[in-house]
Design an enzyme around this catalytic site. Structure first.
Site, short mmCIF file in Angstrom:
data_model
loop_
_atom_site.label_atom_id
_atom_site.label_comp_id
_atom_site.label_asym_id
_atom_site.label_seq_id
_atom_site.Cartn_x
_atom_site.Cartn_y
_atom_site.Cartn_z
N CYS A 99 0.84 -1.19 0.00
CA CYS A 99 0.00 0.00 0.00
C CYS A 99 0.88 1.25 0.00
O CYS A 99 1.75 1.41 0.86
CB CYS A 99 -0.90 -0.01 1.22
SG CYS A 99 -1.75 1.55 1.54
N GLU A 100 0.67 2.13 -0.97
CA GLU A 100 1.53 3.31 -1.07
C GLU A 100 1.19 4.37 -0.01
O GLU A 100 1.94 5.30 0.19
CB GLU A 100 1.41 3.93 -2.45
CG GLU A 100 0.08 4.54 -2.79
CD GLU A 100 0.06 5.15 -4.19
OE1 GLU A 100 -0.61 6.17 -4.35
OE2 GLU A 100 0.71 4.59 -5.10
N HIS A 101 0.06 4.20 0.68
CA HIS A 101 -0.32 5.19 1.69
C HIS A 101 0.32 4.93 3.05
O HIS A 101 0.62 5.86 3.79
CB HIS A 101 -1.85 5.21 1.85
CG HIS A 101 -2.56 5.61 0.59
ND1 HIS A 101 -3.81 5.12 0.25
CD2 HIS A 101 -2.19 6.44 -0.41
CE1 HIS A 101 -4.18 5.65 -0.90
NE2 HIS A 101 -3.22 6.43 -1.33
N HIS A 102 0.53 3.64 3.37
CA HIS A 102 1.06 3.30 4.69
C HIS A 102 2.29 2.39 4.63
O HIS A 102 2.86 2.06 5.68
CB HIS A 102 -0.02 2.61 5.53
CG HIS A 102 -1.27 3.41 5.69
ND1 HIS A 102 -2.40 3.20 4.92
CD2 HIS A 102 -1.58 4.45 6.52
CE1 HIS A 102 -3.34 4.06 5.26
NE2 HIS A 102 -2.87 4.83 6.23
N CYS A 108 -3.56 -2.33 6.11
CA CYS A 108 -3.81 -1.02 6.69
C CYS A 108 -5.21 -0.92 7.28
O CYS A 108 -5.48 -0.05 8.12
CB CYS A 108 -3.58 0.09 5.65
SG CYS A 108 -4.55 -0.09 4.16
N HIS A 136 -6.30 -5.77 2.88
CA HIS A 136 -5.38 -4.67 3.12
C HIS A 136 -5.02 -4.61 4.60
O HIS A 136 -5.89 -4.42 5.46
CB HIS A 136 -6.01 -3.34 2.68
CG HIS A 136 -6.18 -3.24 1.21
ND1 HIS A 136 -5.43 -2.38 0.42
CD2 HIS A 136 -7.01 -3.90 0.35
CE1 HIS A 136 -5.80 -2.51 -0.84
NE2 HIS A 136 -6.76 -3.43 -0.91
N GLN A 183 -5.11 -0.53 -5.00
CA GLN A 183 -5.70 -1.68 -5.71
C GLN A 183 -6.44 -1.26 -6.97
O GLN A 183 -6.42 -1.97 -7.98
CB GLN A 183 -6.65 -2.43 -4.77
CG GLN A 183 -7.23 -3.70 -5.38
CD GLN A 183 -8.00 -4.52 -4.38
OE1 GLN A 183 -7.63 -4.59 -3.20
NE2 GLN A 183 -9.09 -5.13 -4.80
#
Length: 254
Positions: free
Chosen positions: A144-147, A215, A213, A185
Site C-alpha cells: 500500500c503506497e499510503h502506509h 492497513c 489490506h 488496488q
C-alpha cells in the site's frame, strides 16, 4: 476445466460463438502511467544527469541505480527509523535488521525493475480462434503506497483473443510487474488490464482483484475480515453484458 501446472492459478477456455470485433491498442486505450515516472524521459542531457551511470551511448531512459548501490542508503534510513522508535539499532536482535529490511523492501518492489516487453519475451502466438481465456486465482502481494504495509489477494484475468494469444504464465508475470510496486488496488487492476490489451490487442479484457489490506486490519478501523474487490472491463467485456456475466460466473465458480 484445465490447469496449467501452476499451483496459484487455474485457466478455463470457453467457446465464444459470435464473431468478435478486434480493436487496436492505440485506437481505444491510453497507457496507464506509473506514478513517479517522468513523462519526458531523462537522458544525459538533462540537468543533473550528465554523469549518470545509467545513461549510455544509446541514450536509454533514466533508470535508478543498481539495487546493490541503493542498499547502503536504504539501510541507513531504516537504522534512523529504529532509533526514532526508541530502539537501540546496535543490540543483537536489530544489528542486521536495517540491511535485511532494505533487501526485503527491494524485493517487495521489484516490479520497478521490470517492463512489459521484457516479461513477455515474445511469448505471443498467432492463433485463429474466438475463445474466451480465463486465468483465475493468481496470487498477488503488493504494498500500500499510503502506509507502506502489505495488501494481498488474488487476481482473475479474462480476454477474448483476436488472432493472438499470450502464454498463460505471462498473465501471472504481468500481475507480478504491477503488484510488486507501491500501489493502490484500483490502479493495479487497471494496469493489469491495460497491459494485457497492449500485449495481444484482444477484443476485450476483464480483470477482477480481491484484496485484503493490512492497513485496514492492523490499524484504523481494524476490520479483520474485510476484503476489497475491484474490477476493470475493457472492450466487449464492458460493452456486452452477457460476455461480462459469463466471465464473472467463471471467476466465481468453484
Amino acid at each position: 476445466m484445465e490447469t496449467n501446472g501452476d499451483q496459484f492459478a487455474h485457466h478455463t477456455i470457453v467457446k465464444k460463438p459470435k464473431p468478435l470485433i478486434c480493436r487496436s491498442w492505440s485506437e481505444n486505450y491510453d497507457e496507464v502511467e506509473v506514478p513517479g515516472t517522468p513523462k519526458t524521459p531523462r537522458t544525459s542531457t538533462t540537468p543533473g544527469h550528465e554523469k549518470c551511470t545509467f545513461h549510455h551511448d544509446l541514450e536509454l531512459d533514466h533508470r535508478p541505480p543498481t539495487r546493490e548501490d541503493m542498499l547502503p542508503d536504504m539501510a541507513r534510513s531504516y537504522r534512523l527509523l529504529l532509533s526514532s522508535l526508541g530502539e537501540n539499532p546496535d543490540r543483537q536482535g536489530l544489528l542486521k535488521t536495517p540491511e535485511r529490511a532494505a533487501k526485503a523492501m527491494l524485493f517487495f518492489t521489484k516490479g520497478y525493475d521490470q517492463s512489459l516487453e521484457e516479461v513477455l519475451n515474445d511469448a505471443i502466438f498467432d492463433e485463429d480462434h474466438d475463445e474466451m481465456v480465463v486465468v483465475k486465482d493468481i496470487e498477488m502481494f503488493s504494498m500500500c503506497e499510503h502506509h507502506l504495509v502489505p495488501f494481498y489477494g488474488k487476481v482473475s484475468i479474462g480476454y477474448l483473443p483476436c488472432g493472438k494469444i499470450l502464454g498463460l504464465s505471462k498473465l501471472a508475470r504481468i500481475v507480478e510487474i504491477y503488484s510488486r510496486r507501491l500501489q493502490v488496488q484500483e490502479r493495479l487492476t487497471k494496469q493489469i488490464a491495460v497491459a494485457v490489451t497492449k500485449a495481444v490487442q484482444p477484443a476485450g479484457v476483464a480483470v477482477v482483484v480481491e484484496g485484503v489490506h493490512m492497513c485496514m486490519v492492523m490499524r484504523g478501523v481494524q476490520k479483520i475480515n474485510s476484503k476489497t474487490v475491484t474490477s476493470t472491463m475493457l472492450g466487449v467485456f464492458r460493452d456486452d453484458p452477457k460476455t461480462r456475466e459469463e466471465f464473472l460466473n467463471l471467476v466465481h465458480s468453484k
